[in-house]
Design a protein around this motif. Sequence first.
Motif, mmCIF file in Angstrom:
data_model
loop_
_atom_site.group_PDB
_atom_site.id
_atom_site.type_symbol
_atom_site.label_atom_id
_atom_site.label_comp_id
_atom_site.label_asym_id
_atom_site.label_seq_id
_atom_site.Cartn_x
_atom_site.Cartn_y
_atom_site.Cartn_z
ATOM 1 N N VAL A 4 42.390 27.780 26.518
ATOM 2 C CA VAL A 4 42.412 28.948 27.398
ATOM 3 C C VAL A 4 42.460 30.192 26.525
ATOM 4 N N HIS A 5 41.565 31.122 26.800
ATOM 5 C CA HIS A 5 41.621 32.404 26.095
ATOM 6 C C HIS A 5 42.016 33.509 27.067
ATOM 7 N N SER A 18 44.083 38.039 23.023
ATOM 8 C CA SER A 18 43.187 39.076 22.505
ATOM 9 C C SER A 18 43.938 40.091 21.663
ATOM 10 N N SER A 19 45.015 39.654 21.056
ATOM 11 C CA SER A 19 45.802 40.544 20.214
ATOM 12 C C SER A 19 44.924 41.160 19.133
ATOM 13 N N VAL A 64 41.662 31.241 15.953
ATOM 14 C CA VAL A 64 42.421 32.448 15.635
ATOM 15 C C VAL A 64 43.161 32.950 16.868
ATOM 16 N N ASN A 65 44.157 33.784 16.625
ATOM 17 C CA ASN A 65 44.952 34.369 17.707
ATOM 18 C C ASN A 65 45.647 33.304 18.570
ATOM 19 N N ARG A 66 46.058 32.224 17.933
ATOM 20 C CA ARG A 66 46.723 31.162 18.680
ATOM 21 C C ARG A 66 48.130 31.561 19.092
#
Length: 318
Positions: free
Chosen positions: A72-73, A97-98, A314-316
Amino acid sequence: MTDSPRLLIPHTVPPERTEELLAALSGPIRSDDVLVAETPTETVEYAEDVAGIVTGTLDDDLLAAATNLRWVHALSAGVDHYDHDALRERDVVLTNSSGIHAEPIAEQVLCYLLMFERGIVQGTRQQARGVWERFEGGELRGKTVGVVGVGAIGTRVAELCSVLGMTVLGTKRDTSESPDAVDDLFAADDYHEVLRRADYVVLACPLTDETAGLLGNEEFRLMHSDTVLVNIARGGVVDESALTRALQHHSIRGAALDVFEEEPLPADSPLWDLSNVVVTPHMAGSTPKKPERWRDIIVQNYEALAAGDVDGMVNRVL
């Protein structure tokens, strides 16, 4: 299922956002691999056939319907409204989405600081009343800004403030590495020292169990009467009643607020009318460059998913 994983953009993503995403993802991801739902029924119907969901929210029905879900994003940086436990139980990766909001939010923070330092808050209120009354402005150079939460956004805030000659204090959970723009870095639990020393306090931390109600009566008593609070984090980080009292009694100089405990801010909130408050409608992260920044994260993670390398995402968050 196709050989490559499919993504779902549910109906809860506004149509204009969906169009931007489709345009940005076109090319790097095959159009056949991106399913767009226009109704709640379509969202549930399509969910079973996807490995990933790109969304702003994730309710229980959608999660239950997505039986093949692996990723999930979140289109936002904040993910406090996602069911982390349920995702962990399903072994579903959550990314956010940091970082995509760092530049516009940092620029807006700088605007807030200049509005208070140069007296623009007072000037705009006088203009609205048709009053010509001279006042003096100050300078940010030499002042101290305290950034509570030196992540992607907080780091960019620190960089812009440092360029203007401000002393930058910051807090971070992991203090083993400090951004070059931060003069003094404190552990997250030591934020009281930052509140005590700063002329401007910028809240840039996520909303978690640890940060909920981070600033209350005790914290406002630590600040001096010339301190200005800037909140671009989440409304729940601040006890709004305590903040209102501090502003009404001039325990602090003022506040610039982009986020609130309840949004939209209720019409009867005293924050609307206080002369030492700037209110903006949760828009600090807005920028026309969002789609391209979303694309960079989503495409990289989609390729990792397709390769079976979720550790490479990335951005996990999970």
